[in-house]
Design a protein around this motif. Structure first.
Motif: not given
Length: 346
Positions: A316-326
């Motif tokens: 699971s990684l972040i796409t910005g501060i406050g958003s993420s994907i899995f």
């Protein structure tokens, strides 16, 4: 589901009175027995008989051997399926107690009263129970909701600083994966004290609860809560295996630094964003020496992560501060690069 306890524990007493269990089983470790149990017993208003069950403190107690001992104790107490288990402690107690309760006689009701910041913001919420096996974190467990979670903020005053800092890592994670304003609030804290942290605890609890409600059995969005844990759990297990256990939050902080770097390497965030996140995490956490562990050792443990599928290590990684994907597939090269990056930022 989550109740903040008042000074006389009236919500807890009303809950027990309404449930009318045949027996109360209060699971503690040696620390909560000394520092928290007197407060609980001093405010418990019930005629229902209760038993105190104590285990030693520490992650190393989350084993099948301890589980077997606890099942035997419940059998000796002639515990039936209408008994209520009260898990009074941090993540180890809520993980272990929930596992025992959810498996004994195919399940008895239980409640969690987390006494650590980690327990309040993470471990007690979401219905995950588990024990470790062969140094693999939470490899055996169940999904089982507690009947209720009761939080008594003053228990935070009993914690050593290291425990407080450990739980704070999960709060930082909640901000990074889903709430930029929460992250901003947290990194504005100059000194980690119960008084400074408490105003933000309920928001962290809400974030975790909201994610869990969308995906209880972790088929999709709940996996975002794993940010920082794929690498973090592997290294936590290795330190434990080497007889040098580290705090869970320290492992998560290390994992978040590496996985933030991976997010940059995967072109999900800018290098400036990555650097800003890493520097803020470094404000609170000591640098750990991982040079004694080979990449092969770390990756082999990561392959046992519960969120993997078809032999692939899923991040699971972040796409910005406050958003993420899995369910992000990451190359071995990027994993190695992130570990080398961590070693060199001290």
């Amino acid at each position: 589901m989550i109740s903040i306890l008042d000074q006389n524990f009236s919500q807890l007493n009303n809950f027990i009175e309404a449930l009318q269990p045949t027996q109360l089983l209060i699971l503690v470790d040696e620390n909560t027995h000394e520092h928290c149990l007197p407060t609980l017993l001093g405010n418990l208003e019930t005629e229902i008989s209760f038993e105190i069950i104590e285990i030693e403190a520490g992650e190393e107690m989350k084993t099948l051997e301890t589980a077997a001992q606890l099942w035997e104790i419940l059998t000796e107490f002639e515990t039936d399926r209408k008994a209520l288990m009260i898990n009074l402690g941090g993540g180890v107690i809520t993980d272990m107690g929930g596992f025992i309760a959810s498996t004994y006689k195919r399940g008895i009701p239980f409640i969690n009263i987390p006494t650590t910041l980690l327990g309040m913001c993470d471990a007690s919420i979401g219905g995950k129970t588990g024990i470790d096996h062969q140094f693999l974190k939470n490899i055996i467990g169940t999904f089982a909701h507690p009947e209720q979670i009761f939080v008594f903020p003053e228990f935070l005053q009993t914690l050593p600083f290291e425990e407080l800092r450990s739980g704070f890592a999960e709060m930082l994670k909640h901000g990074l994966i889903t709430d930029e304003s929460h992250w901003s609030d947290l990194i504005s804290i100059k000194e980690l004290t119960p008084q400074n942290i408490f105003p933000f605890i309920e928001r962290s609890m809400q974030i975790k609860q909201n994610v869990v409600e969308q995906d209880f059995t972790e088929q999709n969005v709940r996996k975002t809560l794993n940010f920082g844990h794929t690498i973090g759990h592997a290294l936590e297990s290795l330190f434990l295996l080497k007889g040098k256990p580290i705090m869970h939050g320290e492992a998560v902080a290390l994992g978040m630094i590496c996985e933030t770097r991976i997010s940059f390497l995967q072109d999900l965030i800018s290098e400036d964003t990555s650097n800003a996140i890493v520097s803020n995490i470094q404000k609170y956490y000591p640098h750990l020496d991982i040079s004694e562990f080979s990449v092969e050792e770390i990756v082999n443990l990561m392959k046992n992560d519960k969120k993997n599928s078809a032999g692939n290590i899923n991040f699971s990684l972040i796409t910005g501060i406050g958003s993420s994907i899995f369910n992000c597939s990451v190359s071995l090269e990027n994993i190695k690069t992130s570990l080398l990056y961590y070693q060199n930022i001290a």
